[in-house]
Design an enzyme around this catalytic site. Structure first.
Site, mmCIF file in Angstrom:
data_model
loop_
_atom_site.group_PDB
_atom_site.id
_atom_site.type_symbol
_atom_site.label_atom_id
_atom_site.label_comp_id
_atom_site.label_asym_id
_atom_site.label_seq_id
_atom_site.Cartn_x
_atom_site.Cartn_y
_atom_site.Cartn_z
ATOM 1 N N ASP A 38 -2.626 9.576 2.493
ATOM 2 C CA ASP A 38 -3.833 9.572 1.758
ATOM 3 C C ASP A 38 -3.623 10.492 0.434
ATOM 4 O OD1 ASP A 38 -6.363 9.218 0.754
ATOM 5 O OD2 ASP A 38 -7.371 9.707 2.398
ATOM 6 N N ASN A 70 -8.978 2.104 -5.848
ATOM 7 C CA ASN A 70 -10.309 2.902 -6.331
ATOM 8 C C ASN A 70 -9.952 3.551 -7.848
ATOM 9 O OD1 ASN A 70 -8.779 4.798 -5.114
ATOM 10 N ND2 ASN A 70 -10.470 5.903 -4.429
HETATM 11 O O1 DOR Z 1 -9.802 12.271 0.758
HETATM 12 C C1 DOR Z 1 -10.158 11.393 0.130
HETATM 13 N N1 DOR Z 1 -9.857 11.189 -1.291
HETATM 14 N N2 DOR Z 1 -10.555 10.308 0.687
HETATM 15 C C2 DOR Z 1 -10.815 9.120 0.383
HETATM 16 O O2 DOR Z 1 -11.371 8.386 0.927
HETATM 17 C C3 DOR Z 1 -10.619 8.883 -1.075
HETATM 18 C C4 DOR Z 1 -9.584 9.552 -1.626
HETATM 19 C C5 DOR Z 1 -9.395 9.593 -3.189
HETATM 20 O O3 DOR Z 1 -9.675 8.655 -3.955
HETATM 21 O O4 DOR Z 1 -9.419 11.019 -3.860
HETATM 22 ZN ZN ZN Z 2 -10.260 6.815 2.499
HETATM 23 ZN ZN ZN Z 3 -7.799 7.359 0.493
#
Ligand code: DOR
Ligand code: ZN
Ligand code: ZN
Length: 424
Positions: free
Chosen positions: A305, A94
């Site tokens: 994450d 992303n």
């Molecule tokens: O906390 C999160 N941050 N969850 C996600 O799924 C995306 C991620 C982000 O890209 O900042």
């Molecule tokens: Zn996620």
């Molecule tokens: Zn993530």
């Protein structure tokens, strides 16, 4: 280059080794493990009292490069990885542009190779631009070197399209990493839906927002035969479904993040965006289920994450801030403090969840200290106590709820393919 690591506690889940010994690295490979190894080494490292583990493998990292370099870059993210003991990290798609074609994959992988501080692998988005409407250039991305598909940050709500992607994942023999969130249920929630959210006057997210997609994805994996990996499991029912899927013999795995096994929504005492992440911090009941899942193997891996954001973006109400916290430089200490110290996991199981299993899920020959393997090694002092200091992070971002928290366990040295890439 010859490195001799003396007197460490060698923890290798692949060979079920847990013993005090020396470890010799030669030409980027593990040469041998034994007692009182004599060798003419370029560098001798005293690992007395330390764990010597295969370098950690993080299945879930946001490097923000290209497009959001003010949050993090391939270089700063790689430095944070090395400081956290990670020798392989898997970058989520992303970015801006989204990683949905071969050119963006090559951009990240080439940049990472130039930096050379950690083994960066890339996921490819499932849909073009992550808009959920048409499949991305999956074949082209596989040729460029992606090791997994993921729409992380979002869920592909069109089940038919998602099923097609799963069939391609089977064809190319790569896993699908699922961010499970039904946005029509999560709506504009910013924390777990419970008494604390009501007290703070903040909109909540129920467990079902995650659970309904976990159920759907397992059913689709069963039908297509895809290898499904559930990202950031946060609810007790997602653990139950994962356990059941495994009992059925399905190729379904799952990860949990350190914040989800360390904190609950009750730790949110005020409107502080450093406690805003997706999925949100849940309840004690959920945390206990996640820990039980780690213990019985229902949860395979610990992943961070790592989601860097700028100070200004997080210096606003939870209602307006983006989701996510950084994790690369706190994961090992939190795992040690919250799971190993209380006896939920053994040190060998820590190495299994942070290195061996994630490497297997990704299908890479890492996560083992057996002779002949690539010498990705982390030397970790399990006894050192300190307070987490976000100002010391190598990451560009400091968005963490753990600043000032007392922990036990510190990465001393990280070795990537026989080269010291971090030394405290
Ligand atoms: O906390 C999160 N941050 N969850 C996600 O799924 C995306 C991620 C982000 O890209 O900042
Ligand atoms: Zn996620
Ligand atoms: Zn993530």
């Amino acid at each position: 280059m010859i490195i001799l690591i003396k007197n460490g506690r060698i923890l290798d889940p692949a060979t079920k080794t847990d013993k005090t010994a020396d470890l010799l690295i030669e030409e980027g490979k593990i040469k041998k493990i034994g007692e009182k190894i004599k060798a003419v080494a370029d560098e001798v490292i005293d690992a007395s009292g330390c764990f010597v583990m295969p370098g950690f493998v993080d299945l879930h990292v946001h490097l923000r490069d290209p497009g959001f370099e003010y949050k993090e870059t391939v270089e700063t993210g790689s430095k944070a990885a090395a400081r956290g003991g990670f020798t392989t990290i898997l970058a989520m798609p992303n970015t801006k542009p989204v990683v949905d074609n071969g050119d963006v994959v090559r951009y990240v992988l080439n940049k990472a190779a130039d930096v050379g501080l950690t083994n960066v692998q890339q996921t490819g988005a499932i849909t073009k631009g992550q808009h959920g409407e048409a499949l991305s250039e999956i074949e082209e991305m596989v040729e460029a070197g992606i090791l997994a598909l993921s729409e992380d940050g979002k869920t592909v709500m069109n089940a038919g399209l998602y099923r097609e992607a799963m069939m391609l994942a089977v064809k190319y023999d790569i896993p699908v990493l699922a961010h499970c969130e039904d946005k029509s249920l999560a709506k504009d929630g910013v924390m777990n839906e419970d008494a604390r959210a009501r007290r703070l006057g903040l909109p909540g997210i129920t467990n079902a927002a995650e659970d309904v997609i976990v159920a759907r994805d397992i059913l689709l994996a069963k039908e297509t035969g895809a290898r499904l990996h559930l990202c950031h499991c946060s609810t007790k029912d997602s653990v139950t479904m994962l356990r059941q899927a495994k009992a059925e013999g399905l190729s379904v795995t799952g990860e949990v993040c350190p914040h989800h096994f360390t904190l609950t929504s009750a730790d949110i005492t005020r409107d502080d965006a450093n406690y805003k992440m997706n999925p949100p911090l849940r309840t004690r009941e959920d945390v206990d289920a996640l820990i039980a899942g780690l213990k019985d193997g229902s949860i395979d891996a610990i992943a961070t994450d790592h989601a860097p954001h700028s100070f200004d973006e997080k210096d606003v109400s939870m209602k307006r801030a983006p989701f996510g916290i950084v994790g690369l430089e706190t994961a090992a200490a939190l795992t040690m403090t919250e799971l190993v110290e209380p006896g939920h996991l053994t040190p060998l199981e820590m190495a299994e969840k942070m290195s061996y299993r994630p490497a297997q899920i990704l299908g890479i020959d890492r996560g083992s200290l057996a002779p002949g393997k690539t010498a990705d090694v982390v030397i970790f002092n399990p006894r050192e106590e300190y307070h987490i200091d976000a100002e010391k992070f190598a990451s560009k971002a400091k968005n963490t709820p753990f600043h000032g928290r007392k922990v036990k366990g510190c990465v001393k040295v990280t070795i990537l393919a026989g080269k010291v890439v971090y030394e405290r």
